[in-house]
Motif scaffolding. Sequence first.
Motif, short mmCIF file in Angstrom:
data_model
loop_
_atom_site.label_atom_id
_atom_site.label_comp_id
_atom_site.label_asym_id
_atom_site.label_seq_id
_atom_site.Cartn_x
_atom_site.Cartn_y
_atom_site.Cartn_z
N ASP A 1 30.47 -23.81 -10.12
CA ASP A 1 29.58 -24.93 -9.66
C ASP A 1 28.40 -24.59 -10.95
O ASP A 1 27.73 -23.78 -11.36
N THR A 2 28.46 -25.87 -11.63
CA THR A 2 27.57 -26.09 -12.82
C THR A 2 25.99 -25.95 -12.62
O THR A 2 25.22 -25.62 -13.37
N ALA A 3 25.61 -26.04 -11.33
CA ALA A 3 24.26 -26.29 -11.04
C ALA A 3 23.85 -24.70 -10.54
O ALA A 3 22.71 -24.29 -10.99
N THR A 4 24.65 -24.23 -9.58
CA THR A 4 24.21 -23.01 -8.82
C THR A 4 24.59 -21.80 -9.79
O THR A 4 24.16 -20.74 -9.42
N THR B 1 31.77 -29.38 -10.72
CA THR B 1 32.45 -27.80 -11.14
C THR B 1 33.00 -28.01 -12.48
O THR B 1 33.64 -29.23 -12.84
N ALA B 2 32.96 -26.95 -13.22
CA ALA B 2 33.88 -26.74 -14.30
C ALA B 2 34.75 -25.69 -14.30
O ALA B 2 34.73 -24.82 -13.46
N GLY B 3 35.93 -25.74 -14.87
CA GLY B 3 37.01 -24.70 -14.94
C GLY B 3 38.41 -25.36 -15.27
O GLY B 3 38.54 -26.30 -16.18
N HIS B 4 39.16 -24.94 -14.51
CA HIS B 4 40.77 -25.41 -14.90
C HIS B 4 41.47 -25.09 -13.83
O HIS B 4 41.41 -24.16 -12.99
N GLY B 5 42.65 -25.97 -13.62
CA GLY B 5 43.76 -25.37 -12.64
C GLY B 5 45.10 -24.95 -13.26
O GLY B 5 45.00 -24.96 -14.70
N GLY B 6 45.82 -24.09 -12.77
CA GLY B 6 46.96 -23.88 -13.33
C GLY B 6 48.20 -23.85 -12.38
O GLY B 6 48.11 -23.54 -11.21
#
Length: 484
Positions: free
Chosen positions: A335-338, A318-323
């Motif tokens: 999800d970088t695949a789906t 997964t790619a993204g960020h928390g805050g």
Amino acid sequence: MHAALSPAVRGSLTSALAAQRHSGRLPAASAAVARAGGVAWAGADGVVGTSGEAVGPEHAFRVGSITKTMVAVAVMRLVEAGAVALEDDVGMHLPDAPAPGATLAHVLSHTAGLPAEPDGPWWERAGGRSWEQVTRHSTLTPPGDRFHYSNIGFAVLGRLLEVVHGQPWDAVLRDGVWLPLGMTSTGRVPTGPDVTGYAVHPHADLVHAEPVPGYAAMGAAGEVWSTPSDLARFGSWLVASGPRGAWSADDDELVLPVAARRRMCTPRVLRDEPDAAWTAAYGLGVMVWDSERGSGDPVGAAREAETEEEAAHRRRRTAGHGGSVPGFQAGLRADTATGDVVAMCVSSTAGAYDPVALLDVLDAAEPWTPPGEDDGVAAETLDLAGTWYWGPAPFTLRVRRDGLLELTARGGRGTVFAPSREPGAWVGVEGGYWLGETLRPVERDGRTVALDVGTFCFTRSPYAPEADLPGGPDPDGWRPLPTR
């Protein structure tokens, strides 16, 4: 592929969100799920504040460091425009900045060596710092030496946007990122209804309202307000999830080309924590995680019978960020695949929450299956799938749900290929040995007999005679080795 979810699935997501709010003792929780580029579900549970008004999907939360990914997109837009380069020293554009010898890539990946926080009282509660105060900091480690998360670094990037564009960093994001992506509920201050952020007493059912100060020059590190629906749209765009797959030409140039977004999501540095496995990394303003889908879920009992494709898909990248700022927490995971995306916001300084658990709910309700012709995958692409041999070593080439190709050996994560500008060819866009290399099908008599992958020759059987093998085949073919 489409964004519609059944009423049963939507109900399961709503129930899972409510369960998380109660178990985490969260005053308010809101979440959204996106699929195939569109928001497929949004829900909220809890109260806005002391009035007791029910929170809804339209209410905004402060999203903390998810701001950083948005700022990084604006910086990458400058890179694409040729106004700056990732290899530029910060001092070329901001002579008074801290760490002037670090590159912009160092700052974007938290490897500039800058401190995590500015000097003085707790700025997230007391208020931010002026640019003059930010400039007084020096590095803790040499640039490029190691990962060290730095809010100061993104204050530097916010200042860069302001100097180059001649307007505040949030105006740059509004005009160049938020409005083009339809993020109308996102801003440096709330653009619509919002919730109150609280600290929840650890030993009693009591709350303590948190202040919401302005962050001044530190704002680019975490001052943005948004809704989960806006964040889910942003996450879908970030990983280029759309109805025709991750590399659809429909939105290639929307805000930032797909190739640049892929560059942002490519891990550059590991987040190395003592006595912990390497499961998280950082790209260019983007956090990247590697985990197992649905840990502890009941489907695990059936894994002995799973196929190699299913085993490879069990891992979730997964790619993204928390805050996190006082009174608020937020998570964005794509999800970088789906291409499935979840965004979750809560109104608690420290309460437990887990956005990825909602992706697990989605997986359990609508299990992943490899795509077929009904999913819009071209027949010539499906013909490439299956087992290929590099010499005697078997590899599997599968068509992912997003239409990309993934080449793996013995079920391990390999290289993901997307369509190249060269007709019929593919280029490595994620991880593995062949990142950036070209995959070309080799045809003979109207059928594909081999794959040229960065000059490596793959055949349908070990050293297949119909392929033009580099160095040629053994003239005697396969034969038993004499024994003694």
